[in-house]
Design a protein around this motif. Structure first.
Motif, PDB file in Angstrom:
ATOM      1  N   PRO A 153      56.531 -10.311  38.224  1.00  0.00           N
ATOM      2  CA  PRO A 153      57.729  -9.483  38.375  1.00  0.00           C
ATOM      3  C   PRO A 153      58.879 -10.302  38.928  1.00  0.00           C
ATOM      4  CG  PRO A 153      56.120  -8.943  40.070  1.00  0.00           C
ATOM      5  CD  PRO A 153      55.448  -9.881  39.119  1.00  0.00           C
ATOM      6  N   LYS A 198      60.920  -3.463  35.380  1.00  0.00           N
ATOM      7  CA  LYS A 198      61.850  -4.501  35.807  1.00  0.00           C
ATOM      8  C   LYS A 198      61.146  -5.854  35.821  1.00  0.00           C
ATOM      9  CE  LYS A 198      64.187  -1.178  38.826  1.00  0.00           C
ATOM     10  NZ  LYS A 198      64.582  -0.883  40.224  1.00  0.00           N
ATOM     11  N   THR A 208      56.833   0.166  41.550  1.00  0.00           N
ATOM     12  CA  THR A 208      57.019   0.111  40.094  1.00  0.00           C
ATOM     13  C   THR A 208      55.766  -0.414  39.400  1.00  0.00           C
ATOM     14  OG1 THR A 208      59.370  -0.347  40.424  1.00  0.00           O
ATOM     15  CG2 THR A 208      58.454  -0.828  38.256  1.00  0.00           C
ATOM     16  N   ARG A 235      61.500  -9.692  40.815  1.00  0.00           N
ATOM     17  CA  ARG A 235      61.903  -9.564  42.203  1.00  0.00           C
ATOM     18  C   ARG A 235      60.849 -10.075  43.181  1.00  0.00           C
ATOM     19  NH1 ARG A 235      66.460  -6.818  43.367  1.00  0.00           N
ATOM     20  NH2 ARG A 235      67.436  -5.587  41.725  1.00  0.00           N
ATOM     21  N   TRP A 236      59.649 -10.407  42.680  1.00  0.00           N
ATOM     22  CA  TRP A 236      58.619 -10.916  43.575  1.00  0.00           C
ATOM     23  C   TRP A 236      58.727 -12.425  43.771  1.00  0.00           C
ATOM     24  CZ3 TRP A 236      53.823  -8.758  45.662  1.00  0.00           C
ATOM     25  CH2 TRP A 236      53.902  -7.372  45.783  1.00  0.00           C
ATOM     26  N   ASP A 249      61.649   0.377  45.968  1.00  0.00           N
ATOM     27  CA  ASP A 249      61.358   0.847  44.621  1.00  0.00           C
ATOM     28  C   ASP A 249      60.448  -0.131  43.887  1.00  0.00           C
ATOM     29  OD1 ASP A 249      62.863   3.095  44.999  1.00  0.00           O
ATOM     30  OD2 ASP A 249      64.644   2.340  43.980  1.00  0.00           O
ATOM     31  N   ASP A 250      60.715  -1.425  44.055  1.00  0.00           N
ATOM     32  CA  ASP A 250      59.923  -2.443  43.370  1.00  0.00           C
ATOM     33  C   ASP A 250      58.471  -2.455  43.835  1.00  0.00           C
ATOM     34  OD1 ASP A 250      62.017  -3.232  41.826  1.00  0.00           O
ATOM     35  OD2 ASP A 250      62.629  -4.872  43.141  1.00  0.00           O
ATOM     36  N   PRO A 273      60.233  -9.116  49.665  1.00  0.00           N
ATOM     37  CA  PRO A 273      60.993  -7.900  49.416  1.00  0.00           C
ATOM     38  C   PRO A 273      62.037  -7.616  50.493  1.00  0.00           C
ATOM     39  CG  PRO A 273      58.672  -7.517  48.974  1.00  0.00           C
ATOM     40  CD  PRO A 273      58.790  -8.893  49.562  1.00  0.00           C
ATOM     41  N   SER A 319      66.237  -0.988  46.843  1.00  0.00           N
ATOM     42  CA  SER A 319      65.744  -1.658  45.644  1.00  0.00           C
ATOM     43  C   SER A 319      64.385  -2.289  45.892  1.00  0.00           C
ATOM     44  CB  SER A 319      66.743  -2.717  45.195  1.00  0.00           C
ATOM     45  OG  SER A 319      66.238  -3.438  44.093  1.00  0.00           O
TER      46      SER A 319
END
Length: 530
Positions: A74, A58, A95, A76-77, A91-92, A81, A88
């Motif tokens: 990444p 991702k 990953t 989503r970073w 999970d990140d 978080p 979600s």
């Protein structure tokens, strides 16, 4: 609908369905299958260890021609978080980072030949702890190839701080090492008897030397000697600007030939399996041990008595050259390991929940419970070898520091996330190995920047929460272990300082030992970039 029309419609629908299925089958069968050369046909560990499968990532896709000088961030970073949907976000945290389609390839070029007639024997006295000796052994394999020497199984360091009496075969799979390198360098277990008593040249090979030094200066010693003994093994070979086949040989030696002895591998796998029973886990190299603190001169959060004890150890250790160290200056520059308390704050800010299983890859923590209590309150599932295995299971290893370190190494390489509180020899070795295996998530704390934030917490000018988390996450977006090229020297440095400022070869095998597989698109076809 009339009966004839209904029957005609049904027949047309069946014909259309068959046509679509046929087209799909033809499309699948017509795709060319390419086999990508990777490593030599040697397992990286024993049969228990395999390269990770490619997972759905991702992360941002690199734009065409995007630089490999830094890691990808990444997506989503970009925020803490905890600001995302809970599942979600968790999970990140586990990953793997982007591998950018790189995979191991250590096969030599077509011009590479088997070792020719040897000119003499290379004896090696390794120095340092386990991971310093590992890197030195692999460099000596490459040096033996360069000077056309038969390599005698190296002697391990038995007299340094760790005082470990282990021989090579106690820690490494000696037969596998010899066989795996048979097409590269001749390796024997002992010096032949007829050469045991002859005069041998003892040489301190120059640090970070290139191929010309070994081909000219060292190889010229064969004129007068049949046996050369390398007095030290660490950092004897340059990180960069060596022939491609020599660089690939270093990786082949380190990640494929030099594997641990069967008993260590079996125990390491057992520890990994027991950690996995708790779920995804972090391996934390908590370098808060007496030798590290004494060597670095770091005393933050220690009592005056503890600081005095460490100072005395440093002054009485003859091979530690620097004696007078300002601990505050060391910490401000990021030269000190994070304390256990600081690691707890760091992990919490990254978003790892309190029930995260954490394997402590370290020796005895200095000060014991007194310095671990805050960390233990935040993260109760702190595991060590001694908690996961019985005293009977650990008995063969417990009196050998390097063998115990080898167990920590295996659990760390196989972890879902690896974090080190200090960038020492083990941290660098594990990071490089994880990059070679497929760029597993390896978080490298920015200690210099973190210290400033932690000092604000102590002064009360900042509180733990989303603000601190966002700051810490922003600092570490590109410190996750994704694919990037090895860093060169710091601009303006010269001489030995220039070599010291480079990222070490075994920290990052890219570009020398990884090939890139590019995905086909409408304009290009698949190919391999070496």
């Amino acid at each position: 609908m009339p009966k004839p029309r209904r029957r005609a419609f049904s027949i047309m629908r069946k014909l259309l369905t068959c046509t679509i299925c046929s087209m799909a089958l033809v499309a699948v069968l017509s795709v060319p299958v390419q086999v990508f050369p990777s490593s030599r046909d040697v397992p990286i560990f024993s049969r228990s260890y395999k390269l990770p499968e490619q997972l759905g990532l991702k992360f941002q896709r690199p734009a065409t021609g995007q630089s490999l000088t830094q890691e990808l961030s990444p997506l989503r970073w970009s925020k803490a978080p905890r600001l995302f949907h809970k599942t979600s976000a968790l999970d990140d945290l586990w990953t793997p980072p982007s591998s950018r389609n790189f995979f191991p390839c250590t096969k030599p070029s077509l011009n590479y030949s088997s070792p020719g007639k040897t000119r003499g024997f290379l004896l090696v006295h390794t120095n340092g702890g386990l991971n310093q000796m590992r890197a030195g052994i692999c460099d000596m394999v490459a040096i033996a190839r360069i000077i056309n020497a038969t390599l005698v199984i190296p002697d391990l360091d038995k007299h340094s701080f760790w005082n470990d009496s282990s021989n090579f075969s106690d820690i490494f799979d000696e037969d596998h090492f010899i066989n795996a390198l048979s097409n590269d360098v001749k390796v024997i277990k002992k010096l032949p008897k007829e050469f045991a008593t002859i005069a041998r040249a003892v040489k301190h090979f120059r640090s970070w030397s290139g191929i010309d030094y070994y081909r000219d200066e060292i190889a010229s010693m064969w004129k007068n000697h049949r046996v050369i003994r390398a007095a030290k093994s660490d950092s004897r070979l340059a990180n960069n600007n060596l022939p491609a086949d020599i660089q690939k040989l270093r990786c082949h030696a380190c990640y494929e030939a030099l594997r641990f002895s069967p008993k260590i591998e079996a125990m390491g796998k057992l520890l990994v399996d027991r950690m996995r029973s708790y779920g995804p886990y972090i391996a934390l190299h908590l370098r808060y041990e007496k030798d590290m603190l004494a060597f670095s001169g770091c005393t933050h959060d220690l009592s005056p008595a503890e600081a005095d004890e460490l100072k005395m150890i440093r002054e009485n250790t003859s091979y530690w050259k620097v004696k007078n160290i300002d601990p505050k200056e060391q910490r401000a520059k990021g030269y000190c390991p994070l304390t256990p308390k600081e690691v707890g704050i760091f992990l919490n800010a990254l978003g790892y929940p309190s029930n995260t299983p954490i394997y402590i890859a370290a020796g005895d923590i200095y000060g014991g419970e007194s310095h671990m209590s805050d960390f233990q309150l935040r993260y109760p599932l702190l595991m060590r070898k001694e908690f996961l295995a019985s005293s009977k299971e650990l008995e063969p290893f417990v009196h050998h520091a390097s063998q115990m370190a080898a167990l920590d190494y295996i659990v760390s390489v196989e972890s879902d996330v690896f974090i080190s509180s200090y960038s020492g020899n083990m941290a660098r070795a594990v990071e490089g190995h994880r990059r070679f295996l497929g760029h597993r998530r390896t978080i490298s704390p920015d200690r210099k920047s973190l210290v400033r934030l932690f000092d604000k917490l102590e002064k009360g000018t900042m509180q733990e929460g989303n603000n601190l988390a966002s700051r810490i996450i922003e600092l570490h977006k590109r410190r996750q272990g994704s694919a990037r090229k090895r860093k060169g020297p710091i601009s303006g440095t010269r001489g030995m300082d220039r070599f010291r400022s480079e990222e070490a070869f075994y920290v990052n095998p890219l570009p020398d030992c990884l090939c890139q597989r590019e995905q086909p698109n409408s304009q290009t076809s698949s190919f391999i970039r070496r």
